[in-house]
Design an enzyme around this catalytic site. Sequence first.
Site: not given
Length: 251
Positions: A224, A212, A166
Amino acid sequence: MKTIRKHIVILAAVAVAGSLLSFTAPMANAADKDGVTSSRSFPKINKTKKDLLAESKSVDVESDSSWLSTTMSVPKTKSTAEQQAEAQAAQQQAEREQAAAAAAAQASAASRSQSRSATPSTSATTNTTTTTVNASSSAVVSYAGQFVGVSPYVLGGTSPTNGWDCSGFTQYVFAHFGISLPRTSGAQASVGTAVGSLAEAQPGDLIANSGHVGIYAGNGMVVNALNPKKGTQYTPVQYAFSGSYSIRRVM
């Protein structure tokens, strides 16, 4: 003399026998005439069952009968609550996919309408020439969107071809526009300027926490690198982030 006496005894016996016969004969005749009757009575007993099929129709079974312990294979059926929960989960998943598709379409349209706003410039460094692009929110979202469904998720990765995680994804996208980001999502959660709420977020903002990070695409969606199964995707914010998060403006 003895013979006479013998005859007298015989005659007397015959006379007695005759008198007895004359006494009992009327009784026999009377009985023959009127028939024989009996005054004794017996209770009537009826042992015949009225419903001969009652036993064949009976389903009563003693509770301690041994056959009740026999294991029977019965197909499992889901309860109404389970069926409703599955239907609700399927509906929510469909809604998320529709929202992701709508966000992708909107981002693509915004990119086409504002593509001319991104003007290239060249900056030189010692022994290295790097091409950068002036950053705008629509340009960042459009550039990030071209990797959706294409680039895989690889833990620790930083490139679109070999895969990225990510923070590797967001670092790569913003580096294209000359914006340097830290390597981890936790560090990226503190860069730039804080945005108070998702209602105030703009496309191109970072949404990050210690676990994240993604790029806000508008309409409650982020683009993402999600996980190894999904790869790079448009995802609802509430789906990508199960806990709290920070919204950061870096442009």
